[in-house]
Each structure stands twice: as structure tokens, then as C-alpha cells.
Enzyme design. Sequence first.
Site, PDB file in Angstrom:
ATOM      1  N   HIS A 198       0.816  -1.223   0.000  1.00  0.00           N
ATOM      2  CA  HIS A 198       0.000   0.000   0.000  1.00  0.00           C
ATOM      3  C   HIS A 198       0.845   1.266   0.000  1.00  0.00           C
ATOM      4  CE1 HIS A 198       0.258   0.050   4.543  1.00  0.00           C
ATOM      5  NE2 HIS A 198       0.311   1.347   4.293  1.00  0.00           N
TER       6      HIS A 198
ATOM      7  N   ASP B 296      -0.651  -7.463   1.431  1.00  0.00           N
ATOM      8  CA  ASP B 296      -0.047  -6.130   1.476  1.00  0.00           C
ATOM      9  C   ASP B 296       1.461  -6.253   1.684  1.00  0.00           C
ATOM     10  OD1 ASP B 296       0.333  -3.423   1.625  1.00  0.00           O
ATOM     11  OD2 ASP B 296      -0.406  -3.222   3.690  1.00  0.00           O
TER      12      ASP B 296
ATOM     13  N   GLY C 291       3.030   5.794   8.974  1.00  0.00           N
ATOM     14  CA  GLY C 291       4.455   6.026   8.731  1.00  0.00           C
ATOM     15  C   GLY C 291       5.314   4.825   9.098  1.00  0.00           C
TER      16      GLY C 291
ATOM     17  N   SER D  63       4.246   1.781   8.306  1.00  0.00           N
ATOM     18  CA  SER D  63       3.895   0.758   7.318  1.00  0.00           C
ATOM     19  C   SER D  63       5.103   0.284   6.539  1.00  0.00           C
ATOM     20  CB  SER D  63       2.893   1.331   6.313  1.00  0.00           C
ATOM     21  OG  SER D  63       1.638   1.319   6.886  1.00  0.00           O
ATOM     22  N   GLY D  64       5.077  -0.972   6.221  1.00  0.00           N
ATOM     23  CA  GLY D  64       6.175  -1.551   5.453  1.00  0.00           C
ATOM     24  C   GLY D  64       7.309  -1.996   6.338  1.00  0.00           C
TER      25      GLY D  64
HETATM   26  N1  ARG Z   1      -1.120   2.086   7.248  1.00  0.00           N
HETATM   27  C1  ARG Z   1      -0.170   2.696   8.102  1.00  0.00           C
HETATM   28  C2  ARG Z   1       0.978   3.293   7.314  1.00  0.00           C
HETATM   29  O1  ARG Z   1       0.793   3.506   6.144  1.00  0.00           O
HETATM   30  C3  ARG Z   1       0.248   1.789   9.212  1.00  0.00           C
HETATM   31  C4  ARG Z   1      -0.793   1.758  10.230  1.00  0.00           C
HETATM   32  C5  ARG Z   1      -0.556   0.799  11.299  1.00  0.00           C
HETATM   33  N2  ARG Z   1      -1.574   1.047  12.206  1.00  0.00           N
HETATM   34  C6  ARG Z   1      -1.781   0.394  13.351  1.00  0.00           C
HETATM   35  N3  ARG Z   1      -2.730   0.782  14.140  1.00  0.00           N
HETATM   36  N4  ARG Z   1      -1.026  -0.622  13.676  1.00  0.00           N
HETATM   37  O2  ARG Z   1       1.976   3.689   7.858  1.00  0.00           O
END
Ligand code: ARG
Length: 853
Positions: free
Chosen positions: A83, A135, A237, A239-240
Amino acid sequence: MSQHLFLPLVMLAMCPTPGAFPDSGKVTELREDCGRPEPSARILGGSDAQPRSWPWQVSLHQGGGHVCGGSLIAPSWVLSAAHCFVTNGTLEPAAEWSVLLGMHSQDGPSDSAHLRAVAAILVPENYSSVELGADLALLRLASPARLGPAVRPVCLPRATHRFAPGTACWATGWGDVQEADPLPPPWVLQEVELRLLGEATCQCLYSRPGPFNLTFQLLPGMLCAGYPEGRRDTCQGDSGGPLVCEEGGRWFQAGITSFGFGCGRRNRPGVFTAVAPYETWIRDRVMGSEPGPAFPNQTQEPQLGPREPREENCTIALPECGKALQPGAWPWAVQVTVPGFRPCHGSLVSESWLLAPASCFLHSGTSDSGPSDLDAWRVLLPSQPHAERVARLVLHENASRDDAADLALLRLRAPVNLSAALRPVCLAHPEHYFLPGSRCRLARWGRAETAPGPSTQLEAELLSSWWCHCLYGRQGAPVPLAGDPPLVLCPAYREEEEAGRCWNNSGWTLVCREKGTWFLAGIRGFSGSCLRPRVFAPLQTHGPWISHVTRGAYLEDQLAWDWGPEGEITEPQTCPPHTEHGACGLRPEAAPTGVLWPWLAEIHVAGDRVCTGILVAPGWILAATHCILRPGSATVPYIEVYLGRAGASSVPQGHQVSRLVISIRLPRHLGLRPPLALLELSFRVEPSPSALPICLHPGGIPPGASCWVLGWKDPQDRVPVAAPVSILTPRLCHCLYQGILPPGTLCVLYAEGQDDRCEVTSAPPLLCQTEGGSWVLMGLAVRGSQELFAAISPEETWISQTVGEAHFLPPSGLPYWFPESGDLCPPDLAGASGFPGAAALFLLLLTPLIQGW
Ligand code: ARG
């Protein structure tokens, strides 16, 4: 669409180079190298990582800034989340991205830090959105990373690898430290310990409605880590980035940070892409690169924790804030004493922080650079024998300018141990919507001048914000729809009645209960007027500031979702017009019939008769003379008036007001006794949703109005009924009742099939609602009649002169009492007085009614 873009890349990577994989000596060497940081060398609820402790962590930059995390799995390969690279179904060009390796803080370059361009981004073909899984992404670096103590790959699990639920693992990243609260400079990599949650446990948590009443179905290939009680999590932030677990001295990447519902919320653990199921996908893509990623064998049997609870009976976390053994005995009520001042009331919002009005501290040795003598301040906590000390004061930046931001946070020198007798109040996320009908309380706040009187009722019930919005003079303003954050909180509560005095005490805060949990919902009203109820400024707009400063205040999700009639309103509403004296004739659309007629008064005459009265100004009631005064009698009876009784259910019990009548005024009429009487009350009734004057309308009937006879079906129980009627033209009225009508009489026709008629001895009023939404009083029933009403407008001058504050709307429409010749009556109508039934039907067919003129 996305498939189009990334398919060729995927296909390319899928072409195997025969014999290149993977058991050459080199690869074996790397295997040994993976997942081992240098010996000895956050995220939400985490802390600064030590440099080099997570040497596989990379930062992915786009447009010059950090966007996502990733992990180095081989010198030329980085694992991340799909994503991060797919926007609206389209894979972003690899050239836009760069990979920063060997970084500790995003602040500046370090010896080990270096940057690599991205040659290709590979995303699974079936990836479409985070909630649907898959993902993950592989990034091929344009040139291999420079391995060293700060740059090393992590180990990848084989497809057969099992990570036991309950295992303590670590997530790392440079993401937000709270929802919408970025990691502050110097942007040091954060680490947080998260526990792996079993599939059933996680699904169980996500099956309970959470934020926005949502539930979520976990899919294969997803992994949860965190805690039912929340508070430690990854966030935007991160993510990944990797979730790694240690096994036999090596770190294996169990998951890739993917998504969550908010961050750190209760029963909403972070969702990760499980890495093990993607062994083949990864191997297939990296095939041919030397050295490739390492997939060491799992050396130890996974330690199975306690048996996974079944979905139905998992332990969900309950709120840790906002529990009170008894309303009023608040375990968060604190008092801050600044030497030389009376104590200031505030609330405990976390183990270390208090919230109180900034105005308590603005003039007490506080300079721009901060207070000089925090040392001398003392905090009294519930159930604590000793006073605590204050370490820090943080004033809201708008504290001195804006009543709704009169807030300060105070940090205690040492965190307290929470218990049943000492615990924080819950705070709301900005999107929290306290439903109308919520049970609330007023609680002490700040350094109020006057102590509450002994009889002060601190119970309150939230009204639809429509009330306060429109009552407080935002005429014509659009009313926020149910579910949109309200601009004001509007609680109905009983105020001290003080004859002729308008209260001005703002030492209250509003706490509201949802499913047994108390929230600090609003702070002191924007006072300055006598309108009731006093409005409270919603506190949830300050949730982000409070959590930013405290990093641990208890922000809780909305727990109740039953909207009631409010939720059915989807069309924007605007507030009805006001007059120079303020709001009049307000009645919310959503009010069920029979409820909430704030101008409808019960007049108890000499203890035995009950008449209908209408509040026309804060100290005045209009009533029918024949009901109030016995024929022929000249003595003024003892009269009591009750307001706020109509519609017992919508306004909390006990919100009625009563007044004595101190004088009766009649207009000067020659001959007959005048039909209308004004009753002067012993003292004003401040406008509120349970006692609000009606509007009056000079001249004719407002164009486009719909009209009703409002009264009681039964004078005993006095439940209001409103019967829809049409007002006949003066000519028809005259023809029907020829010869017997006093001048200024209105005649009405009941809607067909309408048998909810009002009882007539109490002299029910005739009301119309204008197109603008205001309710207007047109007349009061003539003695003994259901169809004839003594009109108000001919008495306009008398009313305005007597009352002063009567709410006459600006004139509109045609005058009603225009001169007419009397000889135009259809022959069969003339003289059909007293029984308009058949004649009225005939009229309905032939003649336009007054509406739509
Ligand atoms: N989708 C988020 C990103 O792009 C990560 C979110 C993780 N959230 C959580 N509640 N664990 O950085």
C-alpha cells in the site's frame, strides 16, 4: 488498472534463472549473517531504539521525505508493504523512491547511512487494498547496500515456520507516535514490544464493534500483534516496516506493518502481513540475485502458549478510564492549589497529567516563560493522603483568547498508581459524537466564585445540538447533522432558580456517560446571556492536543451508537428566524409529536380549573379570558403556571418551572369581555428548551404555514395532542357563522379523518408553523368551540405595549382582515353556523383554503 502497471514487473521477476537458487556457499554464509544485530550495542508507546539494534530497518523516501518503512532481506532487496506504492490502484514509478539504509535518526547523515535508488517495485498481483490482504512489496535496489554493523539483513521465516501466539516481538519505525501526531525531532527510530495474537483472539477483538461501530474480518495471510488494551502499536508512517521475533539468537521477520483502526485503540491491535506464507512469492521474485534472502530453518519448536480462546468467549479489554463507583464521587477529581488562591478543580487524564482551566494559572505567577514557582503548587488527588507536586505546566496556545480553549495540562512529578479510587476520566477522539439523550453530569471545574447551592441538580441530559445552536441566535445557520462534530454541547439540566437573577457561573464541566463509562465531554459555557441551557464547548476538538502533550491520555472510542430520531435527519436544517428579543417558537423537527411544546403552559386557576396558556415572553402568558375568569366575577383568583411539563419524556424530569400569576391584564374593549388575557408571572422564565416563548405574527396568516390546534385530549393527564387544521378565509368563516361571530374570529377546518381533537374547556390555542420553521400563535379557542378562535393579531398593539418583549415576527403575506362585502355567501352556506361538517366538505371542493395564498 494496477495489474496493468505491475504485471510486466512481476512477470520479469518471475522468469527463473536456472540453477541460481539458493544453496551455494555464499547464500549459506548470508544465512548465518541474517537477523543478528551487533552484540550489545518507537511508534506508539515505544521508545528510542539504540543505534544499530535494528540494522535491517530502512526508511523509504518519496519526494524528499520519509513515507514508509521497510526491511533489508538481502543486499539488493527490501521488503515493504504494497500500500506504500499503490495509489488509486496504480503502482507508483520506482524512480520516485529511494531507500535509506543504516539510519538511526532522520535528523542528519551518519557514517553508516547511505541511500540507494530503487530499480523495481514488485507487488503481488492480487493486491488491491490493505483490508483485502497481500499487502507486501519487494524493492530491488539499483545497487547493493553497503553491509556493516548498522546495515544487515533480517532472517525470513519459511512457510512452515510457526510463531506462537503470545510471543513478544518488536516493531520498529519512524511513524507517528499517536494518531495524527508525527514523531518529533530528532526523529530517532522507535521500537515497541508487541505480543503476537492468535488468529481467534484477534478476530474476536475485531468482531466487537469498535471505532465507528465497525467490525473487521481478518483474512489468511494477516497477523495481529499488540494488546487488547491498546496503547502500544505501530501507526501511520510505520507501514512496510518489520515486526521481528527472536529465535535462537536470530531475528526473524514475522510481519510487515500493514494497517490498523486508528492507532493504539482498545481491542484494535495492529494488523501485519504475515511473512511466512509468502516464502514462495518472495523466493520466486528474488531468484537469481546473489546473495539472496536467507530463510533459516526454524531451530526451536514454537512454544505454544495457553490454549487459544474461542471466538465467542475471548477477553476483550474494557475501558481503563472513566469508571466511577458512584456518579459524583469522581476518581479523577483533582484540586490544584497555587499559593494565595483558592483551589482550582481539574481532572486526572493519565497517570501523569491533569487537565484544568488555564485561567486558574494565567494570573498566578505565570509569565510567558512559564510559572516561576511550580515548586509551591500542590495537587490533591482523590483518596491520596499527601499532596503531589507539579513538574510542568503546559497552557493551550489559545487559552487566553478563546473560552473554548481555556485549558492547561499539568504534569505530576511522579506518575500515580491507578486504582478504583484514583483513575483518569476518558477523553474523546475528535470524531466522537455524544448522542442526544446521553446521561451527563456537571462537575466542578476551575475556581468558581460561588459554590453550588445544596439543591443544585447536577444531572443533565444531552439535547440535540439543534436546540442550543438555534437558541443561541445563529439564525439561518446550518445545523450540524447528527454525526457531524457538534459546535456546542447542549445539556438540559436544572438550574438554580433565583428570582430575577441570571446565573453567570462557569465553574462546571460536562461529563457524559456511555455504557457506564464517563467522558469529559465539554467545558464551561460561553456565558454572557441568560439563555438556558448553558452550552458547553466540546472538548473532543482538543483530544489531539491533549494526547500530543501527554502521550498517554485515555482517548476512548464512542461506545453508544443509538441515534434515535436525530439520525433520520439527513437533510441539512437551518435555524428559524429570531426576533429582536431572541429566539422564539423553536421546535426541533425530530421531536416526536406530543413531545416538547416549550410554550405550552398549564394554568391552574384557584386550584380546581386548568386552562391552556401560551408563553409569549419570559414573564408573560397569554390565555383565554373565559377560562381564567369566572363569568361575572371580578376577583382575581389565585393562579399558578407550570411550564416544561408538556412532553414529559424529552426533557429530564424536574425541568418544569412554576410561577405565580401576579396580575391579569385585559385589553380595553367596549361592551363584551375581551377574549384574551395576559398573565404577568411573579418572575421571568429564562428561555430554555422546556420554556420558550412562541412567536407572534402581525396581520394575516404567514404564507405557506401549516396550522394545528394544540391542547390536551384529556384535562386530567394533559398529554399534548396537536390536530392539523386549515384556517378558513374570513369570507367563508363569515358565511358559515353568519351573524354570530365577534370581529377578529378565526375559523378552522379539521383535517379529514382527524379525530384527535382537543378538549375545549381549557381553551386550546391555534398555532401555525411558518415556512421558515418558526411556530406562531394565531388564536385561542372561543368558549365551548373547537372551530372558532379569538385571533391574536388584532391585539398586537395591546400585547406589545403590555409585554415589551413579545416576539412579533416581521409582517409577511396579505393582511387577513381586509374589508369584504358580506353578500357574496353561497346561498346554502349562509346560516350553516355551528355545524360546518357538510358545508365544509363542499367548501373544500370549491373554494381555496387560506393556505397557499
Ligand atoms: N497504514 C499505516 C501506514 O501507512 C500503518 C498503520 C498501522 N496502524 C496500526 N494501528 N497498527 O503507515
